[in-house]
Design an enzyme around this catalytic site. Structure first.
Site, PDB file in Angstrom:
ATOM      1  N   ARG A  17       7.338  10.895  24.187  1.00 31.89           N
ATOM      2  CA  ARG A  17       8.173  12.122  23.959  1.00 31.89           C
ATOM      3  C   ARG A  17       7.697  13.307  25.235  1.00 31.89           C
ATOM      4  O   ARG A  17       8.384  14.238  25.660  1.00 31.89           O
ATOM      5  CB  ARG A  17       8.096  12.862  22.864  1.00 31.89           C
ATOM      6  CG  ARG A  17       8.906  11.993  21.794  1.00 31.89           C
ATOM      7  CD  ARG A  17       8.955  12.909  20.422  1.00 31.89           C
ATOM      8  NE  ARG A  17       7.888  12.830  19.707  1.00 31.89           N
ATOM      9  CZ  ARG A  17       7.648  13.899  19.026  1.00 31.89           C
ATOM     10  NH1 ARG A  17       7.976  14.947  18.780  1.00 31.89           N
ATOM     11  NH2 ARG A  17       6.514  13.689  18.101  1.00 31.89           N
ATOM     12  N   GLU A 161       0.347   7.136   4.195  1.00 25.96           N
ATOM     13  CA  GLU A 161       1.101   7.621   5.614  1.00 25.96           C
ATOM     14  C   GLU A 161       2.515   7.966   5.020  1.00 25.96           C
ATOM     15  O   GLU A 161       3.227   7.300   4.114  1.00 25.96           O
ATOM     16  CB  GLU A 161       1.114   6.226   6.566  1.00 25.96           C
ATOM     17  CG  GLU A 161      -0.270   6.029   7.173  1.00 25.96           C
ATOM     18  CD  GLU A 161      -0.556   7.183   7.750  1.00 25.96           C
ATOM     19  OE1 GLU A 161       0.055   7.725   8.414  1.00 25.96           O
ATOM     20  OE2 GLU A 161      -1.883   7.471   7.531  1.00 25.96           O
ATOM     21  N   ASN A 234       2.651  16.300  21.559  1.00 29.01           N
ATOM     22  CA  ASN A 234       3.567  14.904  21.819  1.00 29.01           C
ATOM     23  C   ASN A 234       4.859  15.342  22.456  1.00 29.01           C
ATOM     24  O   ASN A 234       5.463  14.294  22.938  1.00 29.01           O
ATOM     25  CB  ASN A 234       4.118  14.628  20.271  1.00 29.01           C
ATOM     26  CG  ASN A 234       3.054  14.290  19.303  1.00 29.01           C
ATOM     27  OD1 ASN A 234       2.352  13.219  19.582  1.00 29.01           O
ATOM     28  ND2 ASN A 234       2.912  14.976  18.279  1.00 29.01           N
TER      29      ASN A 234
HETATM   30  C1  UD1 Z   1      -2.076   9.691  12.368  1.00 24.32           C
HETATM   31  C2  UD1 Z   1      -2.562   9.400  10.677  1.00 24.32           C
HETATM   32  C3  UD1 Z   1      -2.022  10.242  10.031  1.00 24.32           C
HETATM   33  C4  UD1 Z   1      -2.318  11.522  10.288  1.00 24.32           C
HETATM   34  C5  UD1 Z   1      -1.582  11.657  11.676  1.00 24.32           C
HETATM   35  C6  UD1 Z   1      -2.291  13.335  12.383  1.00 24.32           C
HETATM   36  C7  UD1 Z   1      -3.070   6.930  10.731  1.00 24.32           C
HETATM   37  C8  UD1 Z   1      -2.669   5.692  10.197  1.00 24.32           C
HETATM   38  N1  UD1 Z   1      -2.395   7.950  10.560  1.00 24.32           N
HETATM   39  O1  UD1 Z   1      -0.863   9.328  12.306  1.00 24.32           O
HETATM   40  O2  UD1 Z   1      -2.667  10.065   8.579  1.00 24.32           O
HETATM   41  O3  UD1 Z   1      -1.579  12.691   9.544  1.00 24.32           O
HETATM   42  O4  UD1 Z   1      -2.464  10.939  12.637  1.00 24.32           O
HETATM   43  O5  UD1 Z   1      -1.687  13.497  13.396  1.00 24.32           O
HETATM   44  O6  UD1 Z   1      -4.131   7.005  11.414  1.00 24.32           O
HETATM   45  N2  UD1 Z   1      -3.520   5.769  18.904  1.00 24.32           N
HETATM   46  C9  UD1 Z   1      -4.326   4.658  19.590  1.00 24.32           C
HETATM   47  N3  UD1 Z   1      -3.980   3.516  19.490  1.00 24.32           N
HETATM   48  C10 UD1 Z   1      -3.084   2.948  18.325  1.00 24.32           C
HETATM   49  C11 UD1 Z   1      -2.513   4.074  17.631  1.00 24.32           C
HETATM   50  C12 UD1 Z   1      -2.643   5.325  18.021  1.00 24.32           C
HETATM   51  O7  UD1 Z   1      -5.100   5.112  20.343  1.00 24.32           O
HETATM   52  O8  UD1 Z   1      -2.860   1.800  18.246  1.00 24.32           O
HETATM   53  C13 UD1 Z   1      -3.916   6.965  19.199  1.00 24.32           C
HETATM   54  C14 UD1 Z   1      -2.972   7.574  19.750  1.00 24.32           C
HETATM   55  O9  UD1 Z   1      -2.739   7.912  20.920  1.00 24.32           O
HETATM   56  C15 UD1 Z   1      -2.957   9.138  18.809  1.00 24.32           C
HETATM   57  C16 UD1 Z   1      -3.866   9.003  17.741  1.00 24.32           C
HETATM   58  O10 UD1 Z   1      -4.311   7.539  17.800  1.00 24.32           O
HETATM   59  O11 UD1 Z   1      -3.855   9.980  19.888  1.00 24.32           O
HETATM   60  C17 UD1 Z   1      -3.085   9.111  16.407  1.00 24.32           C
HETATM   61  O12 UD1 Z   1      -1.873   8.275  16.623  1.00 24.32           O
HETATM   62  P1  UD1 Z   1      -0.537   8.638  16.104  1.00 24.32           P
HETATM   63  O13 UD1 Z   1       0.433   7.331  16.376  1.00 24.32           O
HETATM   64  O14 UD1 Z   1      -0.185   9.807  16.518  1.00 24.32           O
HETATM   65  O15 UD1 Z   1      -0.810   8.537  14.487  1.00 24.32           O
HETATM   66  P2  UD1 Z   1       0.306   8.954  13.315  1.00 24.32           P
HETATM   67  O16 UD1 Z   1       1.173   7.701  12.990  1.00 24.32           O
HETATM   68  O17 UD1 Z   1       0.650  10.402  13.773  1.00 24.32           O
HETATM   69 CA    CA Z   2       0.373  11.825  15.712  1.00 27.13          CA
END
Ligand code: UD1
Ligand code: CA
Length: 476
Positions: A17, A161, A234
């Site tokens: 985004r 989640e 984001n």
């Molecule tokens: C996550 C949490 C959620 C919380 C939210 C807060 C999980 C499953 N969920 O959700 O409970 O409320 O953050 O913002 O953890 N990332 C990686 N590798 C991956 C996936 C994500 O490095 O495979 C990093 C992303 O770049 C980001 C962070 O982890 O910096 C969070 O990932 P994001 O996809 O934003 O998690 P949410 O689904 O928002």
């Molecule tokens: Ca997030």
């Protein structure tokens, strides 16, 4: 409480985004990449090791950390490549081999820049090296976030989640921030048990909460009420919102020290992207700053200094009582600029690296000064250039005059003795010296040293012709 502490920073996400070629965690807030703000937090926690999980733009992210990240921190920085990205639990699994396996692991997000050091310290303390501590916050609109599910006795049972949550669970307003502190040996045990049996077919780090509850490990939710501290970036809109929040904090801090800001919403402090120098504005008593000013790198303002509207000031020291009038551009780069006590600069002046102005110096509109010293009381009030010059006390440097300091190959110095008056529109061809107390007539091109105390002219002599008639229009 002094158990070793390691930090895992999640930074593999794409940040679609943002609609940018730059990886999200390298987008800048106050001139500093988001990830550096997060590494600063790790430094504040006195982390032993920091593991950054990279994925999208991994090479760029690593390169950006090599320079100046977490300055002041003494931690050992490692990178773990997560490819492909199978969820937050999978991300931390990649970091596990790089962690020592003892102490506490704090999980941070590379796109959450405003968490306060005290908050993270309180979170670590809540974990106490043996509990799972979650940083949580209550949101009026919790949609999209993981919800904190509590038992009737209020103990935390699990995180659900948003996409997996029932309507009743979606009504929960307490959300997981994405930040936790977890004992390292337990983390390793729980991560090994994660599955992707959920709505997104991802390995959720948040599933370890239910495992802790099942294992009888206490889960503590450290709930804060300042959502900004856990706000992530984001989109450009969110980035701009957090930028304003960061600037607001700085503005308040300055006002609490007594600085008068015409409008705290119209002040910007930034790191110097070129050198990585921190945004650091130091103000003595009774400093006044008008609207729209941008301060970059290290800037010091002396007592009673006044900065007019819309000035850009980088890496400079402005002494007591100096007045910088609107629209002035000062950039000391790595060398710095000095403005002396009671000096008056602007409007529309430009001071470049190595400009060193003494007391009561006046520099006016469209005057550019680079690598030059102006001694006390010297004046260059209009449309002029001084480069590589040494200007004596009380010199008056006329409108439109310049130092020709560059011969196309080398730079040369111009020395102007005290009390010299340089008329308008002169070219001082360096290297050249104008002796003390001399006068250079307007329009002169000065190519040889001028002795002190004399009038020096270097221009065509004026003639007025009496035997002259205006041309008359010819008959057709
Ligand atoms: C996550 C949490 C959620 C919380 C939210 C807060 C999980 C499953 N969920 O959700 O409970 O409320 O953050 O913002 O953890 N990332 C990686 N590798 C991956 C996936 C994500 O490095 O495979 C990093 C992303 O770049 C980001 C962070 O982890 O910096 C969070 O990932 P994001 O996809 O934003 O998690 P949410 O689904 O928002
Ligand atoms: Ca997030």
């Amino acid at each position: 409480m002094n158990a070793p502490l390691d930090v895992v920073v999640m930074a593999a996400g794409k940040g679609t985004r943002m609609k940018s070629r730059t990886p999200k965690v390298l987008q800048r807030l106050a001139g500093r990449p988001l990830l550096h703000h997060v590494l600063d937090q790790a430094a504040n926690l006195a982390a032993r090791r920091v593991v950054v999980i990279t994925g999208h733009g991994a090479t760029e992210v690593e390169a950006a950390c090599a320079s100046g990240a977490g300055a002041g921190g003494t931690f050992d920085l490692k990178f773990a490549l997560q490819q492909p990205q199978l969820g937050t639990g999978h991300a931390v699994q990649q970091a596990l081999p790089l962690l020592a396996g003892d102490g506490t692991v704090v999980v941070l997000s590379g796109d959450v820049p405003l968490t306060r050091a005290a908050t993270l310290r309180a979170l670590v303390q809540a974990g106490g090296g043996e509990r799972l501590a979650l940083l949580t916050v209550r949101l009026a609109d919790p949609s999209g976030y993981g919800r904190i599910v509590r038992a009737p006795d209020a103990s935390v049972q699990r995180i659900v989640e948003h996409k997996d949550a029932s309507d009743a669970e979606r009504a929960i307003t307490e959300i997981y921030s994405g930040i936790m502190a977890v004992p390292a040996p337990l983390l390793a045990r729980w991560l090994a048990r994660l599955t992707d049996d959920n709505a997104q077919h991802e390995y959720y780090l948040t599933d370890i909460v239910a495992m802790a509850a099942a294992d009888g490990v206490p889960v503590v939710a450290h709930c804060i009420d300042d959502a900004l501290q856990v706000a992530g970036v984001n989109s450009p809109v969110q980035l701009a919102e957090l930028e304003r929040a960061w600037q607001r904090r700085e503005a308040v801090r300055l006002m609490e020290q007594g600085v008068r800001l015409a409008d705290p919403a119209r002040l910007d402090l930034r790191d110097d992207e070129r050198s990585g120098a921190r945004a650091e504005l130091t103000c003595a008593q009774d400093v006044e700053i008008d609207v729209g000013c941008i301060f970059t790198g290290r800037v010091t303002l002396g007592e009673g200094a006044r900065i007019g509207a819309y000035c850009c000031i980088a890496n400079a020291t402005i002494a007591a009582g100096a007045v910088i009038q609107p629209y002035t551009h000062i950039d000391g780069e790595s060398r710095g600029v000095q403005v002396g006590e009671g000096a008056r600069v602007g409007p529309y002046s430009r001071l470049r690296p190595g400009a060193d102005l003494g007391r009561e110096v006046h520099v006016g509109n469209f005057v550019e000064i680079k690598n030059s010293t102006l001694a006390d009381g010297a004046k260059a009030n209009h449309l002029a250039y001084l480069g590589d010059a040494t200007v004596g006390e009380r010199v008056n440097y006329g409108a439109g005059s310049i130092t020709a300091n560059y011969d196309g190959v080398n730079k040369h110095r111009t020395v102007i003795g005290p009390d010299v008056h340089v008329g308008s529109n002169c070219v001082l061809v360096a290297p050249v010296t104008i002796g003390a107390g001399g006068v250079v007539g307007a329009g002169s091109v000065v190519t040889h040293d001028a002795p002190p105390g004399v009038l020096t002219l270097g221009r065509g002599r004026q003639v007025s012709k009496t035997e002259w008639h205006r041309p008359a229009k010819k008959a057709p």
